[in-house]
Design an enzyme around this catalytic site. Sequence first.
Site, PDB file in Angstrom:
ATOM      1  N   ASP A  20      -1.762   6.426   6.346  1.00 45.36           N
ATOM      2  CA  ASP A  20      -2.867   5.773   5.684  1.00 45.36           C
ATOM      3  C   ASP A  20      -3.272   4.459   6.606  1.00 45.36           C
ATOM      4  O   ASP A  20      -2.647   3.734   6.926  1.00 45.36           O
ATOM      5  CB  ASP A  20      -2.313   4.999   4.408  1.00 45.36           C
ATOM      6  CG  ASP A  20      -3.330   4.106   3.974  1.00 45.36           C
ATOM      7  OD1 ASP A  20      -4.359   3.793   4.339  1.00 45.36           O
ATOM      8  OD2 ASP A  20      -3.038   3.586   2.716  1.00 45.36           O
ATOM      9  N   TRP A  72       1.018  -1.250  -0.095  1.00 46.31           N
ATOM     10  CA  TRP A  72      -0.074  -0.117   0.045  1.00 46.31           C
ATOM     11  C   TRP A  72       0.840   1.254   0.002  1.00 46.31           C
ATOM     12  O   TRP A  72       0.478   2.161  -0.682  1.00 46.31           O
ATOM     13  CB  TRP A  72      -1.070  -0.072   1.238  1.00 46.31           C
ATOM     14  CG  TRP A  72      -1.943  -1.176   0.861  1.00 46.31           C
ATOM     15  CD1 TRP A  72      -2.208  -2.135   1.707  1.00 46.31           C
ATOM     16  CD2 TRP A  72      -3.116  -1.134  -0.172  1.00 46.31           C
ATOM     17  NE1 TRP A  72      -3.183  -2.917   0.984  1.00 46.31           N
ATOM     18  CE2 TRP A  72      -3.768  -2.210  -0.038  1.00 46.31           C
ATOM     19  CE3 TRP A  72      -3.352  -0.235  -1.284  1.00 46.31           C
ATOM     20  CZ2 TRP A  72      -4.847  -2.555  -0.894  1.00 46.31           C
ATOM     21  CZ3 TRP A  72      -4.315  -0.651  -2.140  1.00 46.31           C
ATOM     22  CH2 TRP A  72      -5.012  -1.666  -1.756  1.00 46.31           C
ATOM     23  N   LYS A 118     -12.646  -1.595   5.701  1.00 45.91           N
ATOM     24  CA  LYS A 118     -12.082  -2.599   6.369  1.00 45.91           C
ATOM     25  C   LYS A 118     -12.555  -2.583   7.759  1.00 45.91           C
ATOM     26  O   LYS A 118     -13.067  -3.577   8.242  1.00 45.91           O
ATOM     27  CB  LYS A 118     -10.597  -2.078   6.414  1.00 45.91           C
ATOM     28  CG  LYS A 118      -9.933  -1.612   4.948  1.00 45.91           C
ATOM     29  CD  LYS A 118      -9.798  -3.093   3.955  1.00 45.91           C
ATOM     30  CE  LYS A 118      -9.635  -2.487   2.569  1.00 45.91           C
ATOM     31  NZ  LYS A 118      -8.187  -1.923   2.405  1.00 45.91           N
TER      32      LYS A 118
HETATM   33  C1  LIG Z   1      -7.623  -1.087   1.000  1.00 45.79           C
HETATM   34  C2  LIG Z   1      -6.556  -0.213   1.289  1.00 45.79           C
HETATM   35  C3  LIG Z   1      -6.487   0.715   0.220  1.00 45.79           C
HETATM   36  C4  LIG Z   1      -7.108   0.868  -0.880  1.00 45.79           C
HETATM   37  O1  LIG Z   1      -8.461   1.389  -0.670  1.00 45.79           O
HETATM   38  P1  LIG Z   1      -9.391   1.563  -2.119  1.00 45.79           P
HETATM   39  O2  LIG Z   1     -10.571   1.959  -1.331  1.00 45.79           O
HETATM   40  O3  LIG Z   1      -9.671   0.360  -2.549  1.00 45.79           O
HETATM   41  O4  LIG Z   1      -8.934   2.824  -2.881  1.00 45.79           O
HETATM   42  C5  LIG Z   1      -5.458   1.606   0.753  1.00 45.79           C
HETATM   43  N1  LIG Z   1      -4.605   1.636   1.883  1.00 45.79           N
HETATM   44  C6  LIG Z   1      -4.665   0.534   2.533  1.00 45.79           C
HETATM   45  C7  LIG Z   1      -3.803   0.507   3.731  1.00 45.79           C
HETATM   46  C8  LIG Z   1      -5.575  -0.435   2.283  1.00 45.79           C
HETATM   47  O5  LIG Z   1      -6.017  -1.439   3.152  1.00 45.79           O
END
Ligand SMILES: *Cc1c(COP(=O)(O)O)cnc(C)c1O
Length: 369
Positions: free
Chosen positions: A176, A101, A200
């Site tokens: 993030d 990521w 998530k």
């Molecule tokens: C799932 C995830 C993303 C991507 O998210 P999208 O909603 O598919 O753009 C980005 N960063 C992390 C850490 C993730 O787990």
Amino acid sequence: MQRPYNFSAGPAAIPTEVLEQAAAEMLDWHGCGMGVMEMSHRGKEFVSICEQAEADLRELLAVPAQFKILFMQGGGLAENAIVPLNLSRAATVDFVVTGSWSQKSYKEARKYAAEVNLVASGEDGDFISLPNPAHWQPSRGASYLHICSNETIHGVEFHELPDLQALGSDAPLVIDFSSHVASRPVDWSRVGLAFGGAQKNIGPAGLTIVIVREDLLGHALAICPSAFDYKVVAEHGSMYNTPPTWGIYIAGLTFQWLKRQREGDASGVAAMELRNIAKAELLYNAIDQSPFYVNKVAANCRSRMNIPFFLCDETRNDAFLAGAKARGLLQLKGHKSVGGMRASLYNAMPLAGVEALVAYMHDFAQQHA
Ligand SMILES: *Cc1c(COP(=O)(O)O)cnc(C)c1O
């Protein structure tokens, strides 16, 4: 209602109580004659839903007053562009790459920032450990430093956020936190901006949460789309354009659910953290104590949320997954880039679900010993 245990990495399980309440309110929210998906985002009903969700999130995460909470769209990947569009100020930005990521974020930033500097990377070690922050050397005058505080695919987590000031940097830290938001408290004294998709640990896909320190607003590049300019979004209370109303509503129900959770004297996110520690320990211990399974992540940065593991005999992977499904243990297949298995233990996963998984792993190992 007892449903199967769903270990999906995302979109992921939502607390059953939340889904039941949403189902009960689907046709008629609080007697107004409309479902939440059908109401104007500017009407008093939805405005009250949105304000309550924001206030509850602020309380749950103890977000200080000088931070804005924004409800946006585009997910984590759009934020990989939106962050540099807003914060890079046509200067250097710093990245620490610790898995898939943050690597994606690093690559995307190169489209928008004048210069992107890789401060540290865990790639040489296959992303099973974190580069020690004590050795990072942030660029002088960087506009920000980006990390992914929990790598959903590789299963590494910062258990403590880096203290950039201690490294001699005034740059705001961007995190993030898509895959561990609301699983543990956040030390806001070390953060300038946090972003995460909701799918998530908070609710359905489509809602992106951004929490940003006020002084970072108002520096967007001229090419930044207005709908993605944090200052514009903040000035309009996340209603510059139509926000993801359904996602905000379900997130709001999840926040209410979180506020009701208790573990001893702890409640809310503090209670979840205790539970998440217990859940993760149970699974890591089962893996470590068995010659049948292995997890390679360094002990000091093992994720509490996303636990990749491998069968030592990988020819049994399909049998493992089929047997798990038959016992009501769903979506355990690992990410295609890593292989093996992955169990995501977000807030909606009860301890009983992890106990059921560990019992199954034990039985499967015995059968195939
Ligand atoms: C799932 C995830 C993303 C991507 O998210 P999208 O909603 O598919 O753009 C980005 N960063 C992390 C850490 C993730 O787990």
